[in-house]
Design a protein around this motif. Sequence first.
Motif, PDB file in Angstrom:
ATOM      1  N   VAL A  97       4.277  64.818 -26.505  1.00 51.33           N
ATOM      2  CA  VAL A  97       4.760  65.818 -25.553  1.00 51.33           C
ATOM      3  C   VAL A  97       6.280  65.821 -25.579  1.00 51.33           C
ATOM      4  CG1 VAL A  97       2.748  65.769 -24.035  1.00 51.33           C
ATOM      5  CG2 VAL A  97       4.609  64.154 -23.657  1.00 51.33           C
ATOM      6  N   HIS A  98       6.864  66.999 -25.387  1.00 49.63           N
ATOM      7  CA  HIS A  98       8.309  67.168 -25.362  1.00 49.63           C
ATOM      8  C   HIS A  98       8.710  67.895 -24.088  1.00 49.63           C
ATOM      9  CE1 HIS A  98       8.421  67.049 -30.050  1.00 49.63           C
ATOM     10  NE2 HIS A  98       8.327  65.839 -29.525  1.00 49.63           N
ATOM     11  N   GLY A 105      11.317  63.326 -25.702  1.00 50.60           N
ATOM     12  CA  GLY A 105       9.934  63.463 -26.119  1.00 50.60           C
ATOM     13  C   GLY A 105       9.364  62.140 -26.547  1.00 50.60           C
ATOM     14  N   ILE A 106       8.051  62.103 -26.663  1.00 46.42           N
ATOM     15  CA  ILE A 106       7.343  60.925 -27.151  1.00 46.42           C
ATOM     16  C   ILE A 106       6.205  61.395 -28.060  1.00 46.42           C
ATOM     17  CG2 ILE A 106       5.818  60.835 -25.116  1.00 46.42           C
ATOM     18  CD1 ILE A 106       5.847  57.751 -25.479  1.00 46.42           C
ATOM     19  N   MET A 141       6.894  56.588 -31.021  1.00 48.32           N
ATOM     20  CA  MET A 141       8.329  56.828 -31.141  1.00 48.32           C
ATOM     21  C   MET A 141       8.824  57.705 -29.997  1.00 48.32           C
ATOM     22  SD  MET A 141       7.340  58.878 -34.479  1.00 48.32           S
ATOM     23  CE  MET A 141       6.002  57.681 -34.501  1.00 48.32           C
ATOM     24  N   LEU A 142      10.062  57.463 -29.584  1.00 48.34           N
ATOM     25  CA  LEU A 142      10.736  58.251 -28.560  1.00 48.34           C
ATOM     26  C   LEU A 142      11.810  59.122 -29.198  1.00 48.34           C
ATOM     27  CD1 LEU A 142      11.315  55.672 -25.673  1.00 48.34           C
ATOM     28  CD2 LEU A 142       9.699  57.579 -25.667  1.00 48.34           C
ATOM     29  N   TYR A 143      12.084  60.281 -28.559  1.00 50.81           N
ATOM     30  CA  TYR A 143      13.114  61.196 -29.044  1.00 50.81           C
ATOM     31  C   TYR A 143      14.045  61.566 -27.896  1.00 50.81           C
ATOM     32  CZ  TYR A 143      10.245  61.921 -33.200  1.00 50.81           C
ATOM     33  OH  TYR A 143       9.530  61.735 -34.362  1.00 50.81           O
ATOM     34  N   LYS A 147      11.686  54.347 -33.089  1.00 54.99           N
ATOM     35  CA  LYS A 147      10.318  53.943 -33.355  1.00 54.99           C
ATOM     36  C   LYS A 147      10.052  52.645 -32.611  1.00 54.99           C
ATOM     37  CE  LYS A 147       6.979  54.285 -37.072  1.00 54.99           C
ATOM     38  NZ  LYS A 147       6.775  54.500 -38.528  1.00 54.99           N
ATOM     39  N   LEU A 148       9.313  52.740 -31.492  1.00 55.39           N
ATOM     40  CA  LEU A 148       9.070  51.586 -30.634  1.00 55.39           C
ATOM     41  C   LEU A 148       8.064  50.626 -31.247  1.00 55.39           C
ATOM     42  CD1 LEU A 148       8.767  53.479 -27.244  1.00 55.39           C
ATOM     43  CD2 LEU A 148      10.745  52.225 -28.097  1.00 55.39           C
TER      44      LEU A 148
END
Length: 215
Positions: free
Chosen positions: A53-54, A210-211, A194-196, A188-189
């Motif tokens: 989702v963003h 986003g994720i 990953m988170l943005y 990149k967790l």
Amino acid sequence: MSYGWKKQIIALGVFVLLSLFFGQARAEVVETLSQNTFATAESLDPGLTQAGVHFTIGEGYQSYYPTFRFGLGGLVELGVKLGATTADVGPDDKVAILGGADLKYQMVKQSTGIPVDMAIDLGFNTHVISSKNISEVTFSTIFSRPYPLTDRGYKVTPYCGIELSVLYGSYFSKNETDYYVFGGVEWKLSQKSMLYAELKAGGHTLGGIGIRFEY
């Protein structure tokens, strides 16, 4: 001139100024319905899929949308999105349906002597609001470079680029062409999440987070 006539002229002048103000505000809002890129220059491997989702915050609007990305092979990646946008178009906020897709091709892979990845991306977004539409066609050039954090695949990838955006649709009378620069980071967790975070500026300014999860 009587006092009554003066009051009527003043009231008319105030009405005209307010009409112009709200008309300009409405035009400015519908001209800002652009979305963040949320993509590095590196394409997904064939058969891999990402879902997430963003959330984008722009000038007078907010967009929320689930997204999916697919590795098609040949350094080609396809993304699709479907969600909603809340826009301030006057006295009341309007909720618009948001849909879109983009096709990314990685032209350059990082290697010895080549410090970054490079890709081009062709995108299309559309909003349906009050039975009318606002659509955007984008063409972006993206540069990025990953920085590994551990040996298990965790990494941070800063990215940046330039974008040409063309807005059109039945909601307003004329097309608008804007140019943007954008920059962000993919963190990149884990091997599969990953988170943005991204900021995009030019004709207008917007940002978002986003994720996504890979499977």
